[in-house]
Design a protein around this motif. Structure first.
Motif, PDB file in Angstrom:
ATOM      1  N   UNK A 122     -10.220  54.641   0.851  1.00  0.00           N
ATOM      2  CA  UNK A 122      -8.962  54.999   0.201  1.00  0.00           C
ATOM      3  C   UNK A 122      -8.157  53.712   0.169  1.00  0.00           C
ATOM      4  N   UNK A 123      -8.008  53.162  -1.038  1.00  0.00           N
ATOM      5  CA  UNK A 123      -7.346  51.871  -1.111  1.00  0.00           C
ATOM      6  C   UNK A 123      -6.924  51.500  -2.508  1.00  0.00           C
ATOM      7  N   UNK A 124      -6.514  50.229  -2.647  1.00  0.00           N
ATOM      8  CA  UNK A 124      -5.950  49.717  -3.889  1.00  0.00           C
ATOM      9  C   UNK A 124      -6.978  49.019  -4.778  1.00  0.00           C
ATOM     10  N   UNK A 125      -8.177  48.824  -4.282  1.00  0.00           N
ATOM     11  CA  UNK A 125      -9.204  48.137  -5.071  1.00  0.00           C
ATOM     12  C   UNK A 125     -10.558  48.780  -4.825  1.00  0.00           C
ATOM     13  N   UNK A 126     -11.471  48.588  -5.756  1.00  0.00           N
ATOM     14  CA  UNK A 126     -12.762  49.268  -5.727  1.00  0.00           C
ATOM     15  C   UNK A 126     -13.719  48.745  -4.674  1.00  0.00           C
ATOM     16  N   UNK A 127     -14.807  49.473  -4.510  1.00  0.00           N
ATOM     17  CA  UNK A 127     -15.798  49.163  -3.472  1.00  0.00           C
ATOM     18  C   UNK A 127     -17.172  48.815  -4.063  1.00  0.00           C
ATOM     19  N   UNK A 128     -17.190  48.393  -5.337  1.00  0.00           N
ATOM     20  CA  UNK A 128     -18.465  48.026  -5.956  1.00  0.00           C
ATOM     21  C   UNK A 128     -19.145  46.876  -5.213  1.00  0.00           C
ATOM     22  N   UNK A 129     -18.384  45.871  -4.834  1.00  0.00           N
ATOM     23  CA  UNK A 129     -18.971  44.712  -4.149  1.00  0.00           C
ATOM     24  C   UNK A 129     -19.538  45.103  -2.788  1.00  0.00           C
ATOM     25  N   UNK A 130     -18.886  46.041  -2.120  1.00  0.00           N
ATOM     26  CA  UNK A 130     -19.378  46.498  -0.825  1.00  0.00           C
ATOM     27  C   UNK A 130     -20.697  47.255  -0.980  1.00  0.00           C
ATOM     28  N   UNK A 131     -20.798  48.086  -2.024  1.00  0.00           N
ATOM     29  CA  UNK A 131     -22.050  48.806  -2.274  1.00  0.00           C
ATOM     30  C   UNK A 131     -23.173  47.838  -2.634  1.00  0.00           C
ATOM     31  N   UNK A 132     -22.866  46.849  -3.479  1.00  0.00           N
ATOM     32  CA  UNK A 132     -23.864  45.836  -3.836  1.00  0.00           C
ATOM     33  C   UNK A 132     -24.284  45.009  -2.624  1.00  0.00           C
ATOM     34  N   UNK A 133     -23.332  44.674  -1.778  1.00  0.00           N
ATOM     35  CA  UNK A 133     -23.649  43.908  -0.569  1.00  0.00           C
ATOM     36  C   UNK A 133     -24.533  44.719   0.369  1.00  0.00           C
ATOM     37  N   UNK A 134     -24.246  46.003   0.502  1.00  0.00           N
ATOM     38  CA  UNK A 134     -25.058  46.869   1.368  1.00  0.00           C
ATOM     39  C   UNK A 134     -26.511  46.887   0.905  1.00  0.00           C
ATOM     40  N   UNK A 135     -26.721  47.087  -0.390  1.00  0.00           N
ATOM     41  CA  UNK A 135     -28.088  47.123  -0.937  1.00  0.00           C
ATOM     42  C   UNK A 135     -28.758  45.760  -0.765  1.00  0.00           C
ATOM     43  N   UNK A 136     -28.042  44.704  -1.063  1.00  0.00           N
ATOM     44  CA  UNK A 136     -28.621  43.360  -0.989  1.00  0.00           C
ATOM     45  C   UNK A 136     -29.017  42.982   0.427  1.00  0.00           C
ATOM     46  N   UNK A 137     -28.153  43.258   1.395  1.00  0.00           N
ATOM     47  CA  UNK A 137     -28.454  42.920   2.783  1.00  0.00           C
ATOM     48  C   UNK A 137     -29.598  43.791   3.309  1.00  0.00           C
ATOM     49  N   UNK A 138     -29.636  45.054   2.929  1.00  0.00           N
ATOM     50  CA  UNK A 138     -30.761  45.913   3.323  1.00  0.00           C
ATOM     51  C   UNK A 138     -32.064  45.364   2.748  1.00  0.00           C
ATOM     52  N   UNK A 139     -32.055  44.948   1.480  1.00  0.00           N
ATOM     53  CA  UNK A 139     -33.259  44.388   0.854  1.00  0.00           C
ATOM     54  C   UNK A 139     -33.689  43.092   1.533  1.00  0.00           C
ATOM     55  N   UNK A 140     -32.738  42.226   1.831  1.00  0.00           N
ATOM     56  CA  UNK A 140     -33.056  40.979   2.515  1.00  0.00           C
ATOM     57  C   UNK A 140     -33.629  41.234   3.903  1.00  0.00           C
ATOM     58  N   UNK A 141     -33.131  42.261   4.573  1.00  0.00           N
ATOM     59  CA  UNK A 141     -33.640  42.613   5.894  1.00  0.00           C
ATOM     60  C   UNK A 141     -35.081  43.113   5.807  1.00  0.00           C
ATOM     61  N   UNK A 142     -35.370  43.939   4.797  1.00  0.00           N
ATOM     62  CA  UNK A 142     -36.752  44.385   4.590  1.00  0.00           C
ATOM     63  C   UNK A 142     -37.652  43.172   4.372  1.00  0.00           C
ATOM     64  N   UNK A 143     -37.220  42.255   3.523  1.00  0.00           N
ATOM     65  CA  UNK A 143     -37.999  41.037   3.268  1.00  0.00           C
ATOM     66  C   UNK A 143     -38.227  40.270   4.566  1.00  0.00           C
ATOM     67  N   UNK A 144     -37.165  40.055   5.324  1.00  0.00           N
ATOM     68  CA  UNK A 144     -37.270  39.291   6.572  1.00  0.00           C
ATOM     69  C   UNK A 144     -38.238  39.941   7.547  1.00  0.00           C
ATOM     70  N   UNK A 145     -38.150  41.239   7.685  1.00  0.00           N
ATOM     71  CA  UNK A 145     -38.990  41.929   8.662  1.00  0.00           C
ATOM     72  C   UNK A 145     -40.451  41.988   8.236  1.00  0.00           C
ATOM     73  N   UNK A 146     -40.714  41.911   6.935  1.00  0.00           N
ATOM     74  CA  UNK A 146     -42.082  42.044   6.420  1.00  0.00           C
ATOM     75  C   UNK A 146     -42.719  40.724   6.014  1.00  0.00           C
ATOM     76  N   UNK A 147     -41.991  39.629   6.073  1.00  0.00           N
ATOM     77  CA  UNK A 147     -42.503  38.365   5.529  1.00  0.00           C
ATOM     78  C   UNK A 147     -43.727  37.843   6.272  1.00  0.00           C
TER      79      UNK A 147
END
Length: 152
Positions: A99-124
């Motif tokens: 609940x705020x004055x600005x959107x959360x698109x960047x936070x959702x994109x960051x969540x997906x990106x960091x999760x993907x990077x973590x999968x890559x790191x753990x499986x590399x």
């Protein structure tokens, strides 16, 4: 940063998706919890939540937000393509709310990106040929522009 002082706080949400492509052998290791570093999806879920919470520390002009929800979900997809050795996928979806004055698109994109990077790191160690892609916002609501949903 953009001045959002005069904007009224509203309930805002955004959903983003992404995908990690990998070979069948690595996919099976993840599915059966056989990756040496640990449970890939559990660690990636926590990492994705942290990615959303720390978005303003990683992206220079993002406002720090008081998030009220961050969810990370995974879908294991066998054989999304037979064109190459990267035939399996882990689909990632994150929904973020505040609940705020600005959107959360960047936070959702960051969540997906960091999760993907973590999968890559753990499986590399099992495979270095994984590919991260298709990261995008698929839905947002709240604020002056209201509700928006990507064409499916």
């Amino acid at each position: 940063m953009v001045d959002v002082s005069d904007k009224p706080p509203t309930l805002r949400s955004a959903t983003a998706r992404g995908r990690v492509l990998m070979n069948q052998e690595t996919f099976d290791l993840v599915r059966h919890d056989k990756i040496k570093k640990g449970n890939v999806l559990a660690v990636a879920q926590v990492a994705g939540i942290q990615g959303a919470k720390n978005c303003s520390q990683m992206i220079p002009l993002c406002h720090p937000l008081h998030l009220t929800k961050v969810s990370i979900n995974f879908r294991l997809v066998d054989c999304v393509s037979s064109n190459n050795s990267l035939c399996c996928a882990i689909d990632i979806e994150s929904t973020v709310k505040c609940k705020g004055e600005t959107g959360v698109e960047m936070e959702a994109l960051s969540a997906v990106s960091v999760a993907a990077l973590t999968i890559f790191d753990m499986c590399k160690a099992a495979s270095k040929t994984m590919c991260i892609g298709d990261v995008c916002v698929v839905e947002k609501s709240g604020g002056k522009s209201g509700h928006w949903k990507a064409d499916q």
